[in-house]
Design a protein around this motif. Sequence first.
Motif, mmCIF file in Angstrom:
data_model
loop_
_atom_site.group_PDB
_atom_site.id
_atom_site.type_symbol
_atom_site.label_atom_id
_atom_site.label_comp_id
_atom_site.label_asym_id
_atom_site.label_seq_id
_atom_site.Cartn_x
_atom_site.Cartn_y
_atom_site.Cartn_z
ATOM 1 N N GLU A 47 0.828 -1.201 0.000
ATOM 2 C CA GLU A 47 0.000 0.000 0.000
ATOM 3 C C GLU A 47 0.863 1.252 0.000
ATOM 4 N N LEU A 48 1.911 1.252 0.803
ATOM 5 C CA LEU A 48 2.805 2.402 0.839
ATOM 6 C C LEU A 48 3.463 2.619 -0.527
ATOM 7 N N LEU A 49 3.810 1.530 -1.199
ATOM 8 C CA LEU A 49 4.398 1.638 -2.528
ATOM 9 C C LEU A 49 3.418 2.308 -3.496
ATOM 10 N N LEU A 50 2.160 1.881 -3.485
ATOM 11 C CA LEU A 50 1.165 2.485 -4.378
ATOM 12 C C LEU A 50 0.950 3.957 -4.043
ATOM 13 N N LEU A 51 0.929 4.279 -2.760
ATOM 14 C CA LEU A 51 0.782 5.675 -2.369
ATOM 15 C C LEU A 51 1.932 6.514 -2.897
ATOM 16 N N LYS A 52 3.127 5.962 -2.805
ATOM 17 C CA LYS A 52 4.306 6.683 -3.288
ATOM 18 C C LYS A 52 4.197 6.941 -4.785
ATOM 19 N N VAL A 53 3.773 5.945 -5.529
ATOM 20 C CA VAL A 53 3.647 6.086 -6.976
ATOM 21 C C VAL A 53 2.540 7.079 -7.332
ATOM 22 N N LEU A 54 1.405 6.984 -6.656
ATOM 23 C CA LEU A 54 0.283 7.864 -6.970
ATOM 24 C C LEU A 54 0.597 9.319 -6.662
ATOM 25 N N ARG A 55 1.357 9.562 -5.606
ATOM 26 C CA ARG A 55 1.632 10.935 -5.189
ATOM 27 C C ARG A 55 2.734 11.595 -6.005
ATOM 28 N N VAL A 56 3.341 10.851 -6.906
ATOM 29 C CA VAL A 56 4.300 11.475 -7.816
ATOM 30 C C VAL A 56 3.606 12.556 -8.634
ATOM 31 N N SER A 57 2.333 12.336 -8.939
ATOM 32 C CA SER A 57 1.551 13.291 -9.721
ATOM 33 C C SER A 57 0.850 14.329 -8.855
ATOM 34 N N GLY A 58 1.158 14.356 -7.574
ATOM 35 C CA GLY A 58 0.530 15.313 -6.669
ATOM 36 C C GLY A 58 -0.368 14.627 -5.666
ATOM 37 N N ASP A 59 -0.882 15.392 -4.725
ATOM 38 C CA ASP A 59 -1.756 14.841 -3.698
ATOM 39 C C ASP A 59 -3.041 14.302 -4.309
ATOM 40 N N ILE A 60 -3.615 13.307 -3.631
ATOM 41 C CA ILE A 60 -4.866 12.710 -4.088
ATOM 42 C C ILE A 60 -6.036 13.508 -3.513
ATOM 43 N N PRO A 61 -6.897 14.068 -4.365
ATOM 44 C CA PRO A 61 -8.041 14.834 -3.843
ATOM 45 C C PRO A 61 -8.917 13.976 -2.924
ATOM 46 N N ASP A 62 -9.371 14.582 -1.825
ATOM 47 C CA ASP A 62 -10.253 13.898 -0.864
ATOM 48 C C ASP A 62 -9.642 12.565 -0.413
ATOM 49 N N PHE A 63 -8.360 12.598 -0.105
ATOM 50 C CA PHE A 63 -7.642 11.364 0.197
ATOM 51 C C PHE A 63 -8.279 10.578 1.341
ATOM 52 N N ASP A 64 -8.604 11.246 2.444
ATOM 53 C CA ASP A 64 -9.133 10.543 3.619
ATOM 54 C C ASP A 64 -10.425 9.798 3.305
ATOM 55 N N GLY A 98 -13.993 6.057 -8.336
ATOM 56 C CA GLY A 98 -14.204 7.259 -9.129
ATOM 57 C C GLY A 98 -13.139 8.328 -8.945
ATOM 58 N N GLY A 99 -13.343 9.439 -9.649
ATOM 59 C CA GLY A 99 -12.491 10.608 -9.497
ATOM 60 C C GLY A 99 -11.080 10.452 -10.031
ATOM 61 N N GLU A 100 -10.203 11.336 -9.540
ATOM 62 C CA GLU A 100 -8.806 11.364 -9.949
ATOM 63 C C GLU A 100 -8.103 10.052 -9.650
ATOM 64 N N PHE A 101 -8.543 9.384 -8.593
ATOM 65 C CA PHE A 101 -7.931 8.102 -8.235
ATOM 66 C C PHE A 101 -8.044 7.103 -9.379
ATOM 67 N N ASN A 102 -9.219 7.038 -10.007
ATOM 68 C CA ASN A 102 -9.420 6.099 -11.124
ATOM 69 C C ASN A 102 -8.471 6.391 -12.276
ATOM 70 N N VAL A 103 -8.264 7.671 -12.561
ATOM 71 C CA VAL A 103 -7.394 8.048 -13.670
ATOM 72 C C VAL A 103 -5.971 7.565 -13.403
ATOM 73 N N ARG A 104 -5.489 7.839 -12.206
ATOM 74 C CA ARG A 104 -4.096 7.483 -11.890
ATOM 75 C C ARG A 104 -3.915 5.970 -11.768
ATOM 76 N N MET A 105 -4.824 5.319 -11.064
ATOM 77 C CA MET A 105 -4.687 3.882 -10.859
ATOM 78 C C MET A 105 -4.956 3.115 -12.146
#
Length: 203
Positions: A47-64, A98-105
């Motif tokens: 999970e930490l690895l995926l977070l690291k990769v996803l945040r390369v493009s910036g913070d994830i909107p509505d992360f919590d 949904g959202g930005e998460f879907n695009v990145r993942m």
Amino acid sequence: ALMAKVQQQGQKPAKDDETVAVAEPEESPFRHYEPGERPRTDPAYFELLLLKVLRVSGDIPDFDEVWPRAVQALASMNLLRLSTYDPGDVREAIAPVGGEFNVRMGSQAESIIRWAQSLWRIRQIYGTFRRYISSFESDGFEVLIEDLKVRLPGLSAELLTDYLREAGEKIPAPEKPPGGRQQQQRQSPQSERRGGEQQRRQP
């Protein structure tokens, strides 16, 4: 197709994976860790690895709000299950998030599967991802990073280094020889003398 795979995996789960399953599906297994605190399970490392990769493009909107649902959608980071998915399964699983998460993942679907497969193989060989890391203590950090670059294709040495630091590993900074310039200047005359001696010996 995805539900059939999940049900099939659920019939005969790996014994080790049962011990690292998320106790409360609505909670993320890693998000309660302090920065630099070592993950306690292999799914948390993933999970930490995926977070690291996803945040390369910036913070994830509505992360919590988004991330706990994302973790649940990705089989709670169950490496065995994820390793059997295909890219279509990953996109189908994360579609409700949904959202930005879907695009990145979605753009990383194939890589997510390869990385999950690699961590699962590491788990089969070494027992845990932490034991795998420890096996490189005598070889050195650089060798570990090069091995991870092969096992986790597409990830740079810099990203992997930051990832291991965030996972609580004490990664040494590159060493600079003290007085490097002076040492080179002192060695240079010796090289010149050796070169002169070789020239004198030539007929």
